[in-house]
Design a protein around this motif. Structure first.
Motif, PDB file in Angstrom:
ATOM      1  N   MET A   1      81.223  44.786 -78.502  1.00  0.00           N
ATOM      2  CA  MET A   1      80.050  44.096 -77.143  1.00  0.00           C
ATOM      3  C   MET A   1      79.029  44.911 -77.968  1.00  0.00           C
ATOM      4  SD  MET A   1      82.250  44.233 -74.303  1.00  0.00           S
ATOM      5  CE  MET A   1      80.952  42.436 -73.867  1.00  0.00           C
ATOM      6  N   VAL A   2      77.549  44.060 -77.985  1.00  0.00           N
ATOM      7  CA  VAL A   2      76.377  44.533 -78.149  1.00  0.00           C
ATOM      8  C   VAL A   2      75.386  43.901 -77.072  1.00  0.00           C
ATOM      9  CG1 VAL A   2      74.751  44.666 -80.368  1.00  0.00           C
ATOM     10  CG2 VAL A   2      77.086  44.677 -80.547  1.00  0.00           C
ATOM     11  N   SER A   3      74.482  44.660 -77.282  1.00  0.00           N
ATOM     12  CA  SER A   3      73.803  44.451 -77.050  1.00  0.00           C
ATOM     13  C   SER A   3      71.916  44.317 -76.624  1.00  0.00           C
ATOM     14  CB  SER A   3      73.807  44.455 -74.722  1.00  0.00           C
ATOM     15  OG  SER A   3      72.808  46.132 -74.479  1.00  0.00           O
ATOM     16  N   ASP A   4      71.225  43.681 -76.524  1.00  0.00           N
ATOM     17  CA  ASP A   4      69.793  43.883 -77.402  1.00  0.00           C
ATOM     18  C   ASP A   4      69.513  44.088 -78.513  1.00  0.00           C
ATOM     19  OD1 ASP A   4      68.956  43.740 -74.631  1.00  0.00           O
ATOM     20  OD2 ASP A   4      68.593  45.533 -73.751  1.00  0.00           O
ATOM     21  N   LEU A   5      70.269  43.370 -79.216  1.00  0.00           N
ATOM     22  CA  LEU A   5      69.566  43.761 -80.736  1.00  0.00           C
ATOM     23  C   LEU A   5      68.422  42.992 -81.793  1.00  0.00           C
ATOM     24  CD1 LEU A   5      71.574  44.664 -83.673  1.00  0.00           C
ATOM     25  CD2 LEU A   5      72.533  42.690 -83.827  1.00  0.00           C
ATOM     26  N   ALA A   6      67.956  42.293 -80.649  1.00  0.00           N
ATOM     27  CA  ALA A   6      66.842  41.715 -80.993  1.00  0.00           C
ATOM     28  C   ALA A   6      65.469  41.931 -82.465  1.00  0.00           C
ATOM     29  CB  ALA A   6      65.739  43.176 -79.835  1.00  0.00           C
ATOM     30  N   GLY A   7      67.074  41.659 -83.228  1.00  0.00           N
ATOM     31  CA  GLY A   7      66.606  41.102 -84.272  1.00  0.00           C
ATOM     32  C   GLY A   7      66.208  42.351 -86.002  1.00  0.00           C
TER      33      GLY A   7
ATOM     34  N   LEU B   1      83.788  40.278 -82.457  1.00  0.00           N
ATOM     35  CA  LEU B   1      82.090  40.746 -82.188  1.00  0.00           C
ATOM     36  C   LEU B   1      81.150  39.419 -81.152  1.00  0.00           C
ATOM     37  CD1 LEU B   1      79.190  42.831 -82.506  1.00  0.00           C
ATOM     38  CD2 LEU B   1      78.956  41.147 -84.297  1.00  0.00           C
ATOM     39  N   VAL B   2      80.727  39.914 -79.750  1.00  0.00           N
ATOM     40  CA  VAL B   2      80.266  39.422 -79.177  1.00  0.00           C
ATOM     41  C   VAL B   2      78.882  40.030 -78.472  1.00  0.00           C
ATOM     42  CG1 VAL B   2      82.266  38.479 -77.768  1.00  0.00           C
ATOM     43  CG2 VAL B   2      81.414  40.077 -76.993  1.00  0.00           C
ATOM     44  N   THR B   3      78.035  39.491 -78.184  1.00  0.00           N
ATOM     45  CA  THR B   3      77.084  40.535 -78.255  1.00  0.00           C
ATOM     46  C   THR B   3      75.833  39.605 -76.710  1.00  0.00           C
ATOM     47  OG1 THR B   3      74.668  38.253 -79.464  1.00  0.00           O
ATOM     48  CG2 THR B   3      75.664  40.753 -79.858  1.00  0.00           C
ATOM     49  N   ALA B   4      74.624  39.829 -76.193  1.00  0.00           N
ATOM     50  CA  ALA B   4      74.153  39.339 -75.009  1.00  0.00           C
ATOM     51  C   ALA B   4      73.104  40.857 -75.224  1.00  0.00           C
ATOM     52  CB  ALA B   4      75.052  40.015 -73.418  1.00  0.00           C
ATOM     53  N   GLY B   5      71.982  39.348 -74.310  1.00  0.00           N
ATOM     54  CA  GLY B   5      70.239  40.088 -74.393  1.00  0.00           C
ATOM     55  C   GLY B   5      69.934  39.301 -75.923  1.00  0.00           C
ATOM     56  N   PRO B   6      68.689  40.224 -75.883  1.00  0.00           N
ATOM     57  CA  PRO B   6      67.562  39.086 -76.878  1.00  0.00           C
ATOM     58  C   PRO B   6      68.527  40.032 -78.614  1.00  0.00           C
ATOM     59  CG  PRO B   6      66.500  40.770 -75.739  1.00  0.00           C
ATOM     60  CD  PRO B   6      67.738  40.479 -75.791  1.00  0.00           C
ATOM     61  N   LEU B   7      68.730  38.793 -79.355  1.00  0.00           N
ATOM     62  CA  LEU B   7      69.692  39.025 -80.378  1.00  0.00           C
ATOM     63  C   LEU B   7      69.040  38.799 -81.790  1.00  0.00           C
ATOM     64  CD1 LEU B   7      72.294  39.022 -81.783  1.00  0.00           C
ATOM     65  CD2 LEU B   7      72.354  36.810 -81.516  1.00  0.00           C
TER      66      LEU B   7
END
Length: 203
Positions: free
Chosen positions: A26-32, A66-72
């Motif tokens: 789980m990943v959050s706020d990867l933001a590019g 893999l899943v993400t939430a927040g700016p990706l």
């Protein structure tokens, strides 16, 4: 489930836990971000390091996603005119790399619309992941998906609260309840909610 969803035990006797049934990254706020910016010390590396580590972990946990939430895909909700090309190309590179890492789903944040709705559709397709936006509507989005991983049916549901013209979002709590019920009806035994909303609202 990275610990294997088992009760911890000592390495003695027949009850030693085996490999995880399902491992969820789980990943959050990867933001590019593809690589660390270098603005602070002790940064652990970018997607290349993460990808190499996840590939190495396949021997210990072959069933993973893999899943993400927040700016990706983008750092900011609005792109500077002189950086549109650069930021869009970086987002497309990020999407293609994520696809190679068993990228299953993401809950979109406001930044995902930075380059416009058509580009968001393109990025979602390039990433191979489901865009989970149960409390709103945008092309290519769904409220939930059920994926079978390691013999376990996992329900992934997501909500967001983007302040984007033309994109209307409803209260997320009701959407989560509705998607959870629908995922269970499709046989999901594990439910994971991805929330791209404020911390208080997520709680």
């Amino acid at each position: 489930c990275s610990g294997g969803c088992h009760t911890a035990s000592t390495p003695k006797g027949p009850n030693v836990a085996g490999p995880p049934t399902v491992r969820l990254y789980m990943v959050s706020d990867l933001a590019g971000a593809i690589e660390p910016c270098g603005c602070s010390k002790d940064q652990l590396g970018g997607l290349d390091h993460a990808g190499a580590w996840m590939a190495d972990e396949k021997t210990k946990a072959p069933a993973s996603m893999l899943v993400t939430a927040g700016p990706l895909f983008f750092m900011d909700p609005t792109l500077k005119p002189e950086k549109v090309g650069q930021d869009t190309q970086k987002a497309e590179t990020l999407a293609s790399v994520l696809k190679q890492l068993d990228f299953a789903a993401f809950a979109p944040a406001q930044n995902e619309w930075a380059a416009g709705e058509p580009e968001l559709v393109k990025l979602r397709e390039a990433s191979g992941a489901a865009m989970l936006f149960g409390n709103g509507a945008t092309p290519g989005a769904v409220p939930f998906v059920v994926k079978e991983v390691g013999g376990v049916k996992v329900g992934l549901l997501g909500v967001g609260k983007p302040d984007v013209p033309g994109v209307v979002s409803k209260p997320p709590a009701d959407a989560v309840k509705s998607a959870a019920a629908a995922a269970k009806a499709q046989g999901a035994k594990v439910l994971i909610a991805l929330a791209s909303v404020g911390r208080g609202e997520a709680k």
